[in-house]
Design a protein around this motif. Structure first.
Motif, PDB file in Angstrom:
ATOM      1  N   MET A   1       7.869  -5.230   4.632  1.00 48.22           N
ATOM      2  CA  MET A   1       6.717  -5.266   5.493  1.00 48.22           C
ATOM      3  C   MET A   1       5.554  -5.956   4.792  1.00 48.22           C
ATOM      4  O   MET A   1       4.499  -6.140   5.363  1.00 48.22           O
ATOM      5  CB  MET A   1       6.356  -3.829   5.893  1.00 48.22           C
ATOM      6  CG  MET A   1       5.266  -3.766   6.897  1.00 48.22           C
ATOM      7  SD  MET A   1       5.257  -2.183   7.707  1.00 48.22           S
ATOM      8  CE  MET A   1       3.765  -2.292   8.592  1.00 48.22           C
ATOM      9  N   ALA A   2       5.741  -6.353   3.574  1.00 48.26           N
ATOM     10  CA  ALA A   2       4.675  -6.972   2.793  1.00 48.26           C
ATOM     11  C   ALA A   2       4.125  -8.241   3.446  1.00 48.26           C
ATOM     12  O   ALA A   2       2.964  -8.571   3.268  1.00 48.26           O
ATOM     13  CB  ALA A   2       5.179  -7.287   1.392  1.00 48.26           C
ATOM     14  N   ASP A   3       4.954  -8.914   4.234  1.00 53.38           N
ATOM     15  CA  ASP A   3       4.480 -10.136   4.887  1.00 53.38           C
ATOM     16  C   ASP A   3       3.516  -9.849   6.039  1.00 53.38           C
ATOM     17  O   ASP A   3       2.780 -10.734   6.467  1.00 53.38           O
ATOM     18  CB  ASP A   3       5.664 -10.955   5.400  1.00 53.38           C
ATOM     19  CG  ASP A   3       6.491 -10.214   6.442  1.00 53.38           C
ATOM     20  OD1 ASP A   3       6.581  -8.970   6.349  1.00 53.38           O
ATOM     21  OD2 ASP A   3       7.050 -10.869   7.325  1.00 53.38           O
ATOM     22  N   ALA A   4       3.499  -8.635   6.547  1.00 50.06           N
ATOM     23  CA  ALA A   4       2.665  -8.313   7.699  1.00 50.06           C
ATOM     24  C   ALA A   4       1.417  -7.511   7.340  1.00 50.06           C
ATOM     25  O   ALA A   4       0.493  -7.444   8.118  1.00 50.06           O
ATOM     26  CB  ALA A   4       3.480  -7.521   8.719  1.00 50.06           C
ATOM     27  N   VAL A   5       1.386  -6.925   6.153  1.00 47.43           N
ATOM     28  CA  VAL A   5       0.281  -6.043   5.779  1.00 47.43           C
ATOM     29  C   VAL A   5      -0.233  -6.433   4.404  1.00 47.43           C
ATOM     30  O   VAL A   5       0.544  -6.615   3.470  1.00 47.43           O
ATOM     31  CB  VAL A   5       0.753  -4.573   5.746  1.00 47.43           C
ATOM     32  CG1 VAL A   5      -0.334  -3.659   5.230  1.00 47.43           C
ATOM     33  CG2 VAL A   5       1.217  -4.125   7.119  1.00 47.43           C
ATOM     34  N   THR A   6      -1.537  -6.545   4.295  1.00 48.02           N
ATOM     35  CA  THR A   6      -2.158  -6.778   3.000  1.00 48.02           C
ATOM     36  C   THR A   6      -2.776  -5.466   2.539  1.00 48.02           C
ATOM     37  O   THR A   6      -3.675  -4.940   3.198  1.00 48.02           O
ATOM     38  CB  THR A   6      -3.257  -7.861   3.104  1.00 48.02           C
ATOM     39  OG1 THR A   6      -2.660  -9.052   3.619  1.00 48.02           O
ATOM     40  CG2 THR A   6      -3.870  -8.132   1.742  1.00 48.02           C
ATOM     41  N   LEU A   7      -2.266  -4.944   1.448  1.00 40.80           N
ATOM     42  CA  LEU A   7      -2.772  -3.675   0.951  1.00 40.80           C
ATOM     43  C   LEU A   7      -4.049  -3.891   0.144  1.00 40.80           C
ATOM     44  O   LEU A   7      -4.196  -4.895  -0.548  1.00 40.80           O
ATOM     45  CB  LEU A   7      -1.722  -2.997   0.073  1.00 40.80           C
ATOM     46  CG  LEU A   7      -0.382  -2.676   0.744  1.00 40.80           C
ATOM     47  CD1 LEU A   7       0.561  -2.021  -0.257  1.00 40.80           C
ATOM     48  CD2 LEU A   7      -0.574  -1.795   1.959  1.00 40.80           C
ATOM     49  N   ASP A   8      -4.957  -2.930   0.256  1.00 38.99           N
ATOM     50  CA  ASP A   8      -6.194  -2.973  -0.515  1.00 38.99           C
ATOM     51  C   ASP A   8      -5.903  -2.654  -1.978  1.00 38.99           C
ATOM     52  O   ASP A   8      -4.888  -2.020  -2.295  1.00 38.99           O
ATOM     53  CB  ASP A   8      -7.195  -1.948   0.030  1.00 38.99           C
ATOM     54  CG  ASP A   8      -7.693  -2.316   1.421  1.00 38.99           C
ATOM     55  OD1 ASP A   8      -7.730  -3.519   1.732  1.00 38.99           O
ATOM     56  OD2 ASP A   8      -8.044  -1.395   2.184  1.00 38.99           O
ATOM     57  N   PRO A   9      -6.801  -3.054  -2.899  1.00 37.64           N
ATOM     58  CA  PRO A   9      -6.610  -2.680  -4.306  1.00 37.64           C
ATOM     59  C   PRO A   9      -6.556  -1.153  -4.432  1.00 37.64           C
ATOM     60  O   PRO A   9      -7.347  -0.439  -3.828  1.00 37.64           O
ATOM     61  CB  PRO A   9      -7.858  -3.234  -5.001  1.00 37.64           C
ATOM     62  CG  PRO A   9      -8.340  -4.327  -4.089  1.00 37.64           C
ATOM     63  CD  PRO A   9      -7.982  -3.902  -2.704  1.00 37.64           C
ATOM     64  N   GLY A  10      -5.586  -0.677  -5.163  1.00 38.47           N
ATOM     65  CA  GLY A  10      -5.414   0.761  -5.346  1.00 38.47           C
ATOM     66  C   GLY A  10      -4.584   1.429  -4.267  1.00 38.47           C
ATOM     67  O   GLY A  10      -4.238   2.598  -4.378  1.00 38.47           O
ATOM     68  N   GLU A  11      -4.253   0.696  -3.216  1.00 38.86           N
ATOM     69  CA  GLU A  11      -3.422   1.262  -2.145  1.00 38.86           C
ATOM     70  C   GLU A  11      -1.953   1.155  -2.553  1.00 38.86           C
ATOM     71  O   GLU A  11      -1.479   0.082  -2.913  1.00 38.86           O
ATOM     72  CB  GLU A  11      -3.676   0.517  -0.833  1.00 38.86           C
ATOM     73  CG  GLU A  11      -3.092   1.191   0.371  1.00 38.86           C
ATOM     74  CD  GLU A  11      -3.532   0.553   1.677  1.00 38.86           C
ATOM     75  OE1 GLU A  11      -3.281   1.165   2.712  1.00 38.86           O
ATOM     76  OE2 GLU A  11      -4.113  -0.551   1.667  1.00 38.86           O
ATOM     77  N   GLU A  12      -1.249   2.279  -2.504  1.00 39.76           N
ATOM     78  CA  GLU A  12       0.137   2.331  -2.965  1.00 39.76           C
ATOM     79  C   GLU A  12       1.059   2.768  -1.836  1.00 39.76           C
ATOM     80  O   GLU A  12       0.747   3.690  -1.085  1.00 39.76           O
ATOM     81  CB  GLU A  12       0.261   3.336  -4.108  1.00 39.76           C
ATOM     82  CG  GLU A  12      -0.579   3.013  -5.309  1.00 39.76           C
ATOM     83  CD  GLU A  12      -0.578   4.154  -6.321  1.00 39.76           C
ATOM     84  OE1 GLU A  12       0.097   5.179  -6.083  1.00 39.76           O
ATOM     85  OE2 GLU A  12      -1.262   4.006  -7.337  1.00 39.76           O
ATOM     86  N   THR A  75       0.992   4.519   3.223  1.00 39.39           N
ATOM     87  CA  THR A  75       0.430   4.351   1.884  1.00 39.39           C
ATOM     88  C   THR A  75      -0.416   5.569   1.561  1.00 39.39           C
ATOM     89  O   THR A  75      -0.531   6.484   2.373  1.00 39.39           O
ATOM     90  CB  THR A  75      -0.443   3.073   1.788  1.00 39.39           C
ATOM     91  OG1 THR A  75      -1.656   3.277   2.529  1.00 39.39           O
ATOM     92  CG2 THR A  75       0.296   1.846   2.302  1.00 39.39           C
ATOM     93  N   ASN A  76      -1.026   5.561   0.407  1.00 41.36           N
ATOM     94  CA  ASN A  76      -1.906   6.661   0.042  1.00 41.36           C
ATOM     95  C   ASN A  76      -3.210   6.636   0.831  1.00 41.36           C
ATOM     96  O   ASN A  76      -4.007   7.565   0.732  1.00 41.36           O
ATOM     97  CB  ASN A  76      -2.181   6.656  -1.464  1.00 41.36           C
ATOM     98  CG  ASN A  76      -2.805   5.362  -1.929  1.00 41.36           C
ATOM     99  OD1 ASN A  76      -2.565   4.288  -1.385  1.00 41.36           O
ATOM    100  ND2 ASN A  76      -3.624   5.449  -2.963  1.00 41.36           N
ATOM    101  N   ARG A  77      -3.435   5.604   1.647  1.00 39.12           N
ATOM    102  CA  ARG A  77      -4.682   5.481   2.414  1.00 39.12           C
ATOM    103  C   ARG A  77      -4.503   5.286   3.918  1.00 39.12           C
ATOM    104  O   ARG A  77      -5.431   5.538   4.683  1.00 39.12           O
ATOM    105  CB  ARG A  77      -5.505   4.310   1.887  1.00 39.12           C
ATOM    106  CG  ARG A  77      -5.973   4.506   0.479  1.00 39.12           C
ATOM    107  CD  ARG A  77      -6.853   3.379   0.051  1.00 39.12           C
ATOM    108  NE  ARG A  77      -7.175   3.509  -1.369  1.00 39.12           N
ATOM    109  CZ  ARG A  77      -7.674   2.541  -2.086  1.00 39.12           C
ATOM    110  NH1 ARG A  77      -7.920   1.367  -1.541  1.00 39.12           N
ATOM    111  NH2 ARG A  77      -7.934   2.735  -3.363  1.00 39.12           N
TER     112      ARG A  77
END
Length: 180
Positions: A1-12, A75-77
């Motif tokens: 799913m990495a191609d569809a979502v950009t995680l924020d810094p610190g988001e795991e 994710t954690n957020r």
């Protein structure tokens, strides 16, 4: 799913999943029946029966493409749901906006270990993780990360609290409240 979502810094990423491929089986069965009927009609009645053949092939193909192009992410957020065969739709919500969660399993889902998780989001745009493996565990994960665990403690601890309250009630009923 990495191609569809950009995680924020610190988001795991804590969990990633998709609908079970077995959910395509009913569509495959319908497609197979249409295919067989189309061929039988074409051989015995009219060549027009062959018009059912592409429909019989398209139904399971579309169902398969929908399943393999659907992804869920926790994710954690936040929570995310991505779907789409020709286009793409990504729905997301911060975990702090999750007001309620639920899970549902049909009889077949209970036997095969899959079900759906529903997440009620403040302000609308609810998110459903449909036909995923171990829906109870995913729901518990979302509740835990979002700080919405149902009750602290174990069953044994709550049973002990209940017994203690029953003993207090019995003592009050027998002797009355002090000072009265």
């Amino acid at each position: 799913m990495a191609d569809a979502v950009t995680l924020d810094p610190g988001e795991e990423v804590r969990w990633e999943g998709h609908p079970r491929l077995a959910t395509v089986l009913p569509s495959a069965l319908v497609g197979l029946v249409l295919l067989a009927v189309g061929v039988a009609v074409a051989l015995r009645v009219s060549p027009a029966g062959l018009l059912l053949v592409p429909v019989g092939l398209a139904i399971p193909a579309v169902a398969y493409l929908q399943v393999v192009n659907t992804r869920y992410l926790v994710t954690n957020r936040a929570v995310y749901a991505k779907s789409g065969v020709l286009g793409r739709r990504v729905t997301s919500a911060e975990l702090s906006r999750v007001q309620d969660s639920s899970f549902h399993q049909s009889i077949r889902g209970s036997l095969l270990g899959y079900g759906s998780v529903g997440l009620e989001i403040a302000g609308g745009n609810d998110i459903d993780f449909r036909n995923i493996h171990a829906p109870q565990e995913v729901r518990a994960l979302v509740d835990r990360i979002s700080g919405r665990e149902e009750l602290p403690g174990t069953i044994e601890q709550w049973t002990a609290v209940r017994e203690e309250l029953r003993a207090l009630r019995a003592a009050i009923e027998e002797h009355g409240l002090p000072g009265r």
